[in-house]
Design a protein around this motif. Sequence first.
Motif, mmCIF file in Angstrom:
data_model
loop_
_atom_site.group_PDB
_atom_site.id
_atom_site.type_symbol
_atom_site.label_atom_id
_atom_site.label_comp_id
_atom_site.label_asym_id
_atom_site.label_seq_id
_atom_site.Cartn_x
_atom_site.Cartn_y
_atom_site.Cartn_z
ATOM 1 N N LEU A 256 -69.672 -38.039 13.088
ATOM 2 C CA LEU A 256 -68.893 -39.238 13.399
ATOM 3 C C LEU A 256 -69.502 -39.977 14.582
ATOM 4 C CD1 LEU A 256 -65.200 -37.981 13.043
ATOM 5 C CD2 LEU A 256 -66.485 -39.405 11.428
ATOM 6 N N GLU A 257 -69.891 -39.245 15.600
ATOM 7 C CA GLU A 257 -70.454 -39.901 16.782
ATOM 8 C C GLU A 257 -71.794 -40.567 16.466
ATOM 9 O OE1 GLU A 257 -71.336 -39.185 21.531
ATOM 10 O OE2 GLU A 257 -70.918 -37.439 20.262
ATOM 11 N N TYR B 116 -78.893 -45.888 6.492
ATOM 12 C CA TYR B 116 -77.726 -45.714 5.628
ATOM 13 C C TYR B 116 -76.789 -46.900 5.847
ATOM 14 C CZ TYR B 116 -73.505 -43.587 3.652
ATOM 15 O OH TYR B 116 -72.385 -43.330 2.909
ATOM 16 N N TYR B 117 -76.151 -47.389 4.773
ATOM 17 C CA TYR B 117 -75.426 -48.655 4.897
ATOM 18 C C TYR B 117 -73.958 -48.594 4.489
ATOM 19 C CZ TYR B 117 -80.102 -50.500 5.518
ATOM 20 O OH TYR B 117 -81.377 -50.736 5.990
ATOM 21 N N GLU C 136 -73.559 -47.737 14.584
ATOM 22 C CA GLU C 136 -73.678 -48.601 13.411
ATOM 23 C C GLU C 136 -72.339 -49.224 13.022
ATOM 24 O OE1 GLU C 136 -76.727 -48.970 12.222
ATOM 25 O OE2 GLU C 136 -77.566 -47.415 13.530
ATOM 26 N N LEU C 137 -71.300 -49.005 13.843
ATOM 27 C CA LEU C 137 -69.944 -49.415 13.468
ATOM 28 C C LEU C 137 -69.332 -50.332 14.525
ATOM 29 C CD1 LEU C 137 -68.663 -45.940 12.231
ATOM 30 C CD2 LEU C 137 -68.912 -47.982 10.798
ATOM 31 N N PRO C 138 -68.327 -51.117 14.155
ATOM 32 C CA PRO C 138 -67.623 -51.964 15.136
ATOM 33 C C PRO C 138 -66.925 -51.126 16.208
ATOM 34 C CG PRO C 138 -67.082 -52.596 12.874
ATOM 35 C CD PRO C 138 -67.821 -51.303 12.783
#
Length: 265
Positions: A100-101, A70-71, A106-108
């Motif tokens: 969320l966790e 997922y992007y 995949e997140l900064p």
Amino acid sequence: MNEHQKDLLVSLFGKKEEATSQIDHPYNALIHAVFNTVDFERLVRDYIENDIPEFSDSMYNNIEKRIPNYYNHEKMYDDLNQLLEAGIDYRKSQRLRKILELQLSELPDDYKIDFFNTFFNSDYSYDKRAAVRYVEFAQTDVTEKLLDEYLSSGYVDYLNLLIKPENANILAKNAEGIWGAGLYHSHKKRIIEICALENLDLFDFLKEDDFSYYLLLLIIRGEIEPEVLMEKLEELDAEQQHFALLHFSKWIDFSFVEEKVKQYL
């Protein structure tokens, strides 16, 4: 998911329940095959809102497997965060936090900071336990709060984060309370080693509560002679003596260890 997908899943879960005694039943694979046909964002919403208990674990596992493909994680994280801030019931909030966790990898790092701040300050214990996995992203010193959380809950991960040389003073000052929360022997030994040079009076309670660890503290500090230590060792309950010897052995000569070990041969 649509009603047709849901009906098919209900049937598959029923068949799975009937086949629990079979090692190689096909129903887990078939269930995920159906979940794979549900749009990812829709599946996330359905998981948070889900009212069919049998679905929850499989839905979560399917989402977890699909996360890397997922992007649009930033938008989804922000949208879910807004939903959380708007107020939802406890069960839904727990599922939302799990999603969320999953996205954090995949997140900064800014999102890990946000996750920690949001959930470490939550009123719910499972939120706090999830948050401490990201304590390295705390923007302020949370040592005192970790201690409070450990003393109130006994959750060992809080203690693991506290047992560090830089926390020797706070560990020593709160040693009696920490001991009272129930500790593994490995934690007791590590606390004694870390706090060995702190105020000895703070550990007076060990004379009555856990004398072998008081002896360990004394030998590390050089305030008891090995000969006297070995005499005191004999005064401990028999089932404690070999563990105590293990702890003392780093701080005494081999000859003392050898003499005691030969009693078991």
